[in-house]
Write an enzyme that holds these catalytic residues in place. Structure first.
Site, PDB file in Angstrom:
ATOM      1  N   TYR A 270      -2.322  -7.645   2.586  1.00  0.00           N
ATOM      2  CA  TYR A 270      -1.113  -7.005   2.053  1.00  0.00           C
ATOM      3  C   TYR A 270      -1.202  -5.511   2.294  1.00  0.00           C
ATOM      4  O   TYR A 270      -2.221  -4.879   2.010  1.00  0.00           O
ATOM      5  CB  TYR A 270      -0.958  -7.283   0.559  1.00  0.00           C
ATOM      6  CG  TYR A 270       0.275  -6.630  -0.039  1.00  0.00           C
ATOM      7  CD1 TYR A 270       1.547  -7.080   0.303  1.00  0.00           C
ATOM      8  CD2 TYR A 270       0.169  -5.567  -0.922  1.00  0.00           C
ATOM      9  CE1 TYR A 270       2.682  -6.479  -0.237  1.00  0.00           C
ATOM     10  CE2 TYR A 270       1.292  -4.960  -1.471  1.00  0.00           C
ATOM     11  CZ  TYR A 270       2.553  -5.426  -1.127  1.00  0.00           C
ATOM     12  OH  TYR A 270       3.665  -4.823  -1.656  1.00  0.00           O
TER      13      TYR A 270
ATOM     14  N   ASP B 263      -6.732   0.176   5.730  1.00  0.00           N
ATOM     15  CA  ASP B 263      -5.898   0.326   4.545  1.00  0.00           C
ATOM     16  C   ASP B 263      -6.835   0.332   3.345  1.00  0.00           C
ATOM     17  O   ASP B 263      -7.265  -0.715   2.869  1.00  0.00           O
ATOM     18  CB  ASP B 263      -4.890  -0.831   4.463  1.00  0.00           C
ATOM     19  CG  ASP B 263      -3.997  -0.715   3.231  1.00  0.00           C
ATOM     20  OD1 ASP B 263      -4.271   0.133   2.375  1.00  0.00           O
ATOM     21  OD2 ASP B 263      -3.032  -1.504   3.138  1.00  0.00           O
TER      22      ASP B 263
ATOM     23  N   LYS C 141      -3.190   4.381  -4.892  1.00  0.00           N
ATOM     24  CA  LYS C 141      -3.779   3.959  -6.165  1.00  0.00           C
ATOM     25  C   LYS C 141      -4.680   5.047  -6.802  1.00  0.00           C
ATOM     26  O   LYS C 141      -4.151   5.961  -7.413  1.00  0.00           O
ATOM     27  CB  LYS C 141      -4.480   2.606  -5.999  1.00  0.00           C
ATOM     28  CG  LYS C 141      -3.421   1.537  -5.612  1.00  0.00           C
ATOM     29  CD  LYS C 141      -3.831   0.102  -5.721  1.00  0.00           C
ATOM     30  CE  LYS C 141      -2.582  -0.779  -5.603  1.00  0.00           C
ATOM     31  NZ  LYS C 141      -2.508  -1.632  -4.432  1.00  0.00           N
TER      32      LYS C 141
HETATM   33  C1  LIG Z   1      -1.236  -1.718  -3.438  1.00  0.00           C
HETATM   34  C2  LIG Z   1      -1.449  -1.785  -1.990  1.00  0.00           C
HETATM   35  C3  LIG Z   1      -0.544  -1.236  -1.068  1.00  0.00           C
HETATM   36  C4  LIG Z   1       0.814  -0.750  -1.470  1.00  0.00           C
HETATM   37  O1  LIG Z   1       0.779   0.338  -2.320  1.00  0.00           O
HETATM   38  P1  LIG Z   1       2.062   0.643  -3.236  1.00  0.00           P
HETATM   39  O2  LIG Z   1       1.719   1.915  -3.917  1.00  0.00           O
HETATM   40  O3  LIG Z   1       2.208  -0.530  -4.147  1.00  0.00           O
HETATM   41  O4  LIG Z   1       3.230   0.772  -2.325  1.00  0.00           O
HETATM   42  C5  LIG Z   1      -0.899  -1.204   0.252  1.00  0.00           C
HETATM   43  N1  LIG Z   1      -2.085  -1.683   0.688  1.00  0.00           N
HETATM   44  C6  LIG Z   1      -2.968  -2.225  -0.159  1.00  0.00           C
HETATM   45  C7  LIG Z   1      -4.272  -2.714   0.364  1.00  0.00           C
HETATM   46  C8  LIG Z   1      -2.668  -2.317  -1.530  1.00  0.00           C
HETATM   47  O5  LIG Z   1      -3.514  -2.920  -2.352  1.00  0.00           O
END
Ligand SMILES: *Cc1c(COP(=O)(O)O)cnc(C)c1O
Length: 426
Positions: A144, A239, A267
């Site tokens: 994701y 990511d 985050k």
């Molecule tokens: C949470 C998350 C995102 C998206 O971040 P948002 O602030 O919710 O848009 C992207 N990549 C990973 C791995 C995530 O856990």
């Protein structure tokens, strides 16, 4: 457990918001039932609208590594707010947080702040395409990366193929440029490169998968991705929106000693406020407007209040021993959970890296989306509700990570274990 007030609020919220929520994971579709409405947080605890107190293992889905309302973060936010909430002009607070991140990640020479992880990833993909002048990207099944169109794609089960959209509203032309490989399977990546020679701009990967439950990379997987992308003049994007400052101060890339070309963060770097970022070498970041031709902008990017929350969080994480402590507590929790579950004869595999973990009810090792989706979700769902009734708030889905904060101490862990014991007896 009293849930009258939460239920009343939910009855109202479903009139205002699709599914009653502003992000789908907050609705309890995966575990069924009405979500509890949270009102208060302090350290490892949250309180709901009916005054039930829980030990919180969601922690806003990862950002709150210092627990709720950490005093240094709250003080930093408060003093920042008093000076004005947004300027649309550069501020010193951006320099402060930017420097801390650049110092923590040797692969990052320059960074651009945005307001969410989604935005960070979306921009990183654009940057990779701009830099390589290629269109196609490779992601992994079950990975994701936020909700940008080209990433809401999943090849479904089976071998790596061209993607089909996993959301309505995503066009086939968008999905067509997204190829999907299997996590922890280098062969599936190699064959995509062979079939799409000189067309692949980048491979984007969660270096530790956290959105199909926690799945660590097998030995050699990240090294392999580094080699394949380099030899095909493609970029490797990590990511690290979840893993950055979570599994180590320098993220998963410091843990596994791999240098990606572009890193996405989010985050934790916002300390509970909306922040995302992408960073890379000078050479790659030259593409970004106004230095270069890749356009990307944001009215609230680098917002001073959010920057101050992030800075205070990272400062606290620089204290020596923090990550060792987190490891120690997390290991303790993992061991106790494992012992109880195996004693009760449940098929269990616990995947954990530092302070993030997932309990899979599975006979076989969980190393990919395929093995994750084979786990017995009904056992998790039952466990979720009985833990909730005993004041332990687990993520409301079998495919999410549990997080610990620096405030989760012996007390909270042992009371979690007692709750689990009771849950298994009933
Ligand atoms: C949470 C998350 C995102 C998206 O971040 P948002 O602030 O919710 O848009 C992207 N990549 C990973 C791995 C995530 O856990």
């Amino acid at each position: 457990m009293k849930t009258e007030n939460s239920n009343k609020l939910f009855t109202e919220s479903i009139r205002y918001f699709p599914g009653g929520v502003n992000s789908p994971a907050r609705a309890w579709n995966a575990v069924s039932g009405n979500p509890v409405f949270l009102e208060n947080g302090a350290g490892p605890y949250v309180w709901d609208a009916d005054d039930n107190k829980y030990i919180d293992y969601v922690l806003s889905w990862g950002p709150l590594i210092l627990g709720h309302a950490a005093s240094s973060v709250v003080e930093s936010i408060t003093s920042s707010v008093l000076k004005g909430t947004s300027f649309g002009a550069p501020t010193k607070t951006e320099n402060d947080l930017g420097k801390m991140i650049i110092d923590a990640f040797p692969s990052i020479d320059m960074i651009r702040f945005v307001s969410s992880g989604t935005e960070a990833v979306m921009s990183a993909i654009r940057l990779a395409r701009a830099h390589t002048d290629r269109n196609k990207i490779i992601k992994f099944e079950g990975g994701y990366h936020g909700h940008a169109d080209s990433l809401l794609v999943n090849a479904g089960s089976g071998a790596a193929t061209h993607g089909t959209p996993s959301s309505s509203g995503v066009t086939y032309s968008n999905a067509n440029d997204t190829l999907t490989a299997n996590y922890n399977d280098l062969e599936s990546v190699r064959s995509l490169f062979t079939e799409n020679k000189n067309e692949i701009a980048c491979v984007i990967v969660e270096p530790i998968a956290a959105n199909m439950g926690v799945i660590p990379p097998v030995t050699g997987f990240l090294e392999g991705l580094r080699d394949i992308t380099t030899s095909n003049s493609s970029l490797l994007i990590f990511d690290e929106v979840v893993t950055g400052f979570r599994v180590a101060y320098g993220g998963a890339q410091s843990l596994y000693n791999i240098k990606p070309d572009i890193t996405c963060l989010g985050k934790i770097i916002g300390g509970g406020l909306p922040v995302g970022a992408y960073g890379a070498s000078h050479k790659i970041m030259q593409e970004v407007s106004p230095l270069g031709p890749m356009y990307q902008a944001g009215t609230l990017s680098g917002n001073p209040v959010a920057m101050s929350a992030g800075s205070a969080t990272l400062k606290a994480l620089q204290m020596s021993g923090i990550y060792d402590d987190l490891e120690c507590m997390s290991q303790y929790l993992e061991r106790e959970i494992y012992n109880l579950l195996t004693k009760s004869k449940l098929p269990v595999k616990i995947n954990r890296v530092g302070s993030m973990m997932t309990i899979f009810f599975s006979e076989s090792e969980v190393t990919s989306w395929k093995s994750a989706s084979g786990s017995k979700t009904d056992i998790f769902i039952k466990l979720f509700h009985s833990m909730l009734n005993q004041n332990v708030y687990l993520p409301p889905s079998p495919y999410e990570a549990m997080f610990l904060s620096t405030e989760h101490r012996e007390n909270e862990i042992s009371s979690t274990i007692i709750s689990l014991k009771t849950a298994l007896e009933t």
